[in-house]
Design a protein around this motif. Structure first.
Motif, PDB file in Angstrom:
ATOM      1  N   ARG A  15     -21.880  10.251 -23.555  1.00  0.00           N
ATOM      2  CA  ARG A  15     -20.664  11.023 -23.303  1.00  0.00           C
ATOM      3  C   ARG A  15     -20.967  12.516 -23.214  1.00  0.00           C
ATOM      4  NH1 ARG A  15     -16.774  11.881 -27.730  1.00  0.00           N
ATOM      5  NH2 ARG A  15     -16.447  13.998 -27.096  1.00  0.00           N
ATOM      6  N   SER A  16     -21.838  12.996 -24.104  1.00  0.00           N
ATOM      7  CA  SER A  16     -22.219  14.419 -24.074  1.00  0.00           C
ATOM      8  C   SER A  16     -22.899  14.776 -22.765  1.00  0.00           C
ATOM      9  CB  SER A  16     -23.158  14.749 -25.230  1.00  0.00           C
ATOM     10  OG  SER A  16     -22.481  14.721 -26.439  1.00  0.00           O
ATOM     11  N   ASN A  17     -23.789  13.906 -22.292  1.00  0.00           N
ATOM     12  CA  ASN A  17     -24.468  14.152 -21.024  1.00  0.00           C
ATOM     13  C   ASN A  17     -23.488  14.138 -19.856  1.00  0.00           C
ATOM     14  OD1 ASN A  17     -26.972  14.474 -22.201  1.00  0.00           O
ATOM     15  ND2 ASN A  17     -27.524  12.325 -21.952  1.00  0.00           N
ATOM     16  N   GLU A  18     -22.534  13.230 -19.915  1.00  0.00           N
ATOM     17  CA  GLU A  18     -21.517  13.151 -18.869  1.00  0.00           C
ATOM     18  C   GLU A  18     -20.665  14.414 -18.855  1.00  0.00           C
ATOM     19  OE1 GLU A  18     -17.686  10.364 -18.158  1.00  0.00           O
ATOM     20  OE2 GLU A  18     -19.570   9.298 -18.567  1.00  0.00           O
ATOM     21  N   GLU A  19     -20.244  14.879 -20.025  1.00  0.00           N
ATOM     22  CA  GLU A  19     -19.464  16.113 -20.124  1.00  0.00           C
ATOM     23  C   GLU A  19     -20.263  17.298 -19.593  1.00  0.00           C
ATOM     24  OE1 GLU A  19     -17.887  16.883 -24.056  1.00  0.00           O
ATOM     25  OE2 GLU A  19     -17.263  14.796 -24.262  1.00  0.00           O
ATOM     26  N   SER A  20     -21.535  17.327 -19.937  1.00  0.00           N
ATOM     27  CA  SER A  20     -22.416  18.391 -19.482  1.00  0.00           C
ATOM     28  C   SER A  20     -22.531  18.400 -17.962  1.00  0.00           C
ATOM     29  CB  SER A  20     -23.793  18.219 -20.127  1.00  0.00           C
ATOM     30  OG  SER A  20     -24.677  19.195 -19.686  1.00  0.00           O
ATOM     31  N   SER A  21     -22.716  17.233 -17.371  1.00  0.00           N
ATOM     32  CA  SER A  21     -22.824  17.126 -15.908  1.00  0.00           C
ATOM     33  C   SER A  21     -21.544  17.567 -15.211  1.00  0.00           C
ATOM     34  CB  SER A  21     -23.146  15.692 -15.502  1.00  0.00           C
ATOM     35  OG  SER A  21     -24.425  15.344 -15.910  1.00  0.00           O
ATOM     36  N   ILE A  22     -20.416  17.145 -15.733  1.00  0.00           N
ATOM     37  CA  ILE A  22     -19.128  17.529 -15.157  1.00  0.00           C
ATOM     38  C   ILE A  22     -18.957  19.052 -15.236  1.00  0.00           C
ATOM     39  CG2 ILE A  22     -16.610  17.427 -15.518  1.00  0.00           C
ATOM     40  CD1 ILE A  22     -17.066  14.453 -16.373  1.00  0.00           C
ATOM     41  N   PHE A  23     -19.298  19.596 -16.373  1.00  0.00           N
ATOM     42  CA  PHE A  23     -19.188  21.037 -16.591  1.00  0.00           C
ATOM     43  C   PHE A  23     -20.070  21.806 -15.602  1.00  0.00           C
ATOM     44  CE2 PHE A  23     -20.141  24.995 -18.783  1.00  0.00           C
ATOM     45  CZ  PHE A  23     -18.908  25.363 -19.289  1.00  0.00           C
ATOM     46  N   LEU A  24     -21.325  21.364 -15.437  1.00  0.00           N
ATOM     47  CA  LEU A  24     -22.245  22.030 -14.505  1.00  0.00           C
ATOM     48  C   LEU A  24     -21.766  21.900 -13.062  1.00  0.00           C
ATOM     49  CD1 LEU A  24     -25.685  21.094 -16.102  1.00  0.00           C
ATOM     50  CD2 LEU A  24     -24.615  23.362 -16.032  1.00  0.00           C
ATOM     51  N   ASP A  25     -21.183  20.759 -12.713  1.00  0.00           N
ATOM     52  CA  ASP A  25     -20.621  20.590 -11.368  1.00  0.00           C
ATOM     53  C   ASP A  25     -19.468  21.565 -11.130  1.00  0.00           C
ATOM     54  OD1 ASP A  25     -22.424  18.587 -10.746  1.00  0.00           O
ATOM     55  OD2 ASP A  25     -21.020  16.947 -11.152  1.00  0.00           O
ATOM     56  N   GLU A  26     -18.639  21.760 -12.147  1.00  0.00           N
ATOM     57  CA  GLU A  26     -17.531  22.700 -12.025  1.00  0.00           C
ATOM     58  C   GLU A  26     -18.039  24.124 -11.840  1.00  0.00           C
ATOM     59  OE1 GLU A  26     -15.173  22.031 -15.536  1.00  0.00           O
ATOM     60  OE2 GLU A  26     -14.381  20.141 -14.778  1.00  0.00           O
ATOM     61  N   LYS A  30     -20.893  24.975 -10.550  1.00  0.00           N
ATOM     62  CA  LYS A  30     -21.461  25.054  -9.206  1.00  0.00           C
ATOM     63  C   LYS A  30     -20.368  25.301  -8.165  1.00  0.00           C
ATOM     64  CE  LYS A  30     -24.622  22.913  -5.936  1.00  0.00           C
ATOM     65  NZ  LYS A  30     -24.338  23.966  -5.011  1.00  0.00           N
ATOM     66  N   LEU A  31     -19.233  24.642  -8.318  1.00  0.00           N
ATOM     67  CA  LEU A  31     -18.109  24.872  -7.402  1.00  0.00           C
ATOM     68  C   LEU A  31     -17.597  26.309  -7.490  1.00  0.00           C
ATOM     69  CD1 LEU A  31     -16.069  21.561  -7.829  1.00  0.00           C
ATOM     70  CD2 LEU A  31     -17.374  22.296  -5.819  1.00  0.00           C
ATOM     71  N   ILE A  32     -17.533  26.833  -8.699  1.00  0.00           N
ATOM     72  CA  ILE A  32     -17.098  28.223  -8.895  1.00  0.00           C
ATOM     73  C   ILE A  32     -18.061  29.179  -8.199  1.00  0.00           C
ATOM     74  CG2 ILE A  32     -16.852  30.059 -10.631  1.00  0.00           C
ATOM     75  CD1 ILE A  32     -15.826  27.826 -12.560  1.00  0.00           C
ATOM     76  N   VAL A  33     -19.350  28.942  -8.397  1.00  0.00           N
ATOM     77  CA  VAL A  33     -20.382  29.798  -7.805  1.00  0.00           C
ATOM     78  C   VAL A  33     -20.327  29.717  -6.289  1.00  0.00           C
ATOM     79  CG1 VAL A  33     -22.888  30.058  -7.532  1.00  0.00           C
ATOM     80  CG2 VAL A  33     -21.898  29.779  -9.812  1.00  0.00           C
ATOM     81  N   ASP A  34     -20.262  28.517  -5.755  1.00  0.00           N
ATOM     82  CA  ASP A  34     -20.185  28.354  -4.299  1.00  0.00           C
ATOM     83  C   ASP A  34     -18.962  29.068  -3.726  1.00  0.00           C
ATOM     84  OD1 ASP A  34     -22.512  26.892  -4.367  1.00  0.00           O
ATOM     85  OD2 ASP A  34     -21.543  24.941  -4.069  1.00  0.00           O
ATOM     86  N   SER A  35     -17.850  28.969  -4.418  1.00  0.00           N
ATOM     87  CA  SER A  35     -16.635  29.634  -3.967  1.00  0.00           C
ATOM     88  C   SER A  35     -16.811  31.155  -3.960  1.00  0.00           C
ATOM     89  CB  SER A  35     -15.471  29.236  -4.884  1.00  0.00           C
ATOM     90  OG  SER A  35     -14.325  29.963  -4.567  1.00  0.00           O
ATOM     91  N   LEU A  49     -21.743  32.842   6.123  1.00  0.00           N
ATOM     92  CA  LEU A  49     -22.977  32.103   5.821  1.00  0.00           C
ATOM     93  C   LEU A  49     -22.654  30.698   5.313  1.00  0.00           C
ATOM     94  CD1 LEU A  49     -25.012  34.893   4.025  1.00  0.00           C
ATOM     95  CD2 LEU A  49     -24.911  34.363   6.452  1.00  0.00           C
ATOM     96  N   ASP A  50     -23.593  29.805   5.527  1.00  0.00           N
ATOM     97  CA  ASP A  50     -23.422  28.407   5.119  1.00  0.00           C
ATOM     98  C   ASP A  50     -24.146  28.158   3.800  1.00  0.00           C
ATOM     99  OD1 ASP A  50     -22.911  25.695   5.079  1.00  0.00           O
ATOM    100  OD2 ASP A  50     -24.567  25.220   6.432  1.00  0.00           O
ATOM    101  N   PHE A  51     -23.395  27.724   2.787  1.00  0.00           N
ATOM    102  CA  PHE A  51     -23.964  27.423   1.470  1.00  0.00           C
ATOM    103  C   PHE A  51     -23.852  25.931   1.157  1.00  0.00           C
ATOM    104  CE2 PHE A  51     -22.895  31.877   1.068  1.00  0.00           C
ATOM    105  CZ  PHE A  51     -24.027  32.378   0.450  1.00  0.00           C
ATOM    106  N   SER A  52     -23.918  25.111   2.143  1.00  0.00           N
ATOM    107  CA  SER A  52     -23.656  23.678   1.927  1.00  0.00           C
ATOM    108  C   SER A  52     -24.886  22.880   1.522  1.00  0.00           C
ATOM    109  CB  SER A  52     -23.073  23.088   3.217  1.00  0.00           C
ATOM    110  OG  SER A  52     -23.983  23.268   4.274  1.00  0.00           O
ATOM    111  N   LYS A  53     -25.918  23.529   1.002  1.00  0.00           N
ATOM    112  CA  LYS A  53     -27.120  22.773   0.636  1.00  0.00           C
ATOM    113  C   LYS A  53     -26.997  22.001  -0.622  1.00  0.00           C
ATOM    114  CE  LYS A  53     -29.365  26.913  -1.066  1.00  0.00           C
ATOM    115  NZ  LYS A  53     -30.538  27.494  -1.505  1.00  0.00           N
TER     116      LYS A  53
END
Length: 181
Positions: free
Chosen positions: A150-161, A163-168, A177-181
């Motif tokens: 569960r901790s790893n899952e929470e961590s992954s979800i958090f890091l994905d969020e 990443k979305l903030i950074v990409d935005s 520019l294209d940041f879709s990598k």
């Protein structure tokens, strides 16, 4: 007057007394890394302003510059969110709830910074060790159990969020520019 204390109570008291200074030290390490990354982020952003006018998709130096900015921004935003999470600790009972997902995130950031900012990476490795020991001691005090899955899952979800903030943020900064990598 003497009070009867068994050895387990004395051990628990000594563990709880040592948690606060270690947590303070950990927060200080986190803050130091945030300051370093904030400065690096501003430097890289300033250097990359040229790309707004002069970007070439085939130029590897341009790609590396953007990649560096994306990495620094991701690490900075992740540590910023981690600091917010750590500030939510209000007692020994909240430590086993708050810290376990944070430790893998810190290790992820440390790994991303290993080649570009080794000093930050080393401090973050130290931070993850300190937080891990705090988690274990708090678990001993509160009799908490961990679900690492569960901790790893929470961590992954958090890091994905993050990443979305950074990409935005980068899309707003570099709209062409294209940041879709």
């Amino acid at each position: 007057m003497l009070v009867n204390c068994n050895s387990l109570e004395i051990e628990n008291i000594s563990h709880s007394v040592t948690l606060v200074p270690r947590l303070d030290y950990s927060i200080n390490l986190l803050s130091q890394n945030l300051e370093i990354l904030k400065e690096k982020r501003q430097e890289v952003k300033k250097q990359n302003q040229i790309l707004l006018e002069d970007y070439e998709h085939d130029d590897k130096t341009h790609l590396k510059s953007l990649d560096l900015e994306q990495t620094v921004l991701f690490c900075f935003e992740t540590l910023l969110q981690i600091k917010k999470q750590v500030s939510m600790i209000s007692g020994v009972n909240t430590i086993p709830e708050v810290l376990p997902p944070i430790i893998p995130m810190i290790r992820t950031v440390s790994a991303k910074l290993y080649d570009i900012f080794p000093n930050c990476s080393q401090k973050l490795s130290e931070l993850s060790v300190h937080l891990g020991s705090i988690v274990l001691d708090s678990a001993a005090l509160t009799k908490a159990r961990f679900d690492f899955s569960r901790s790893n899952e929470e961590s992954s979800i958090f890091l994905d969020e993050v990443k979305l903030i950074v990409d935005s943020k980068l899309r707003k900064q570099y709209p062409n520019l294209d940041f879709s990598k």
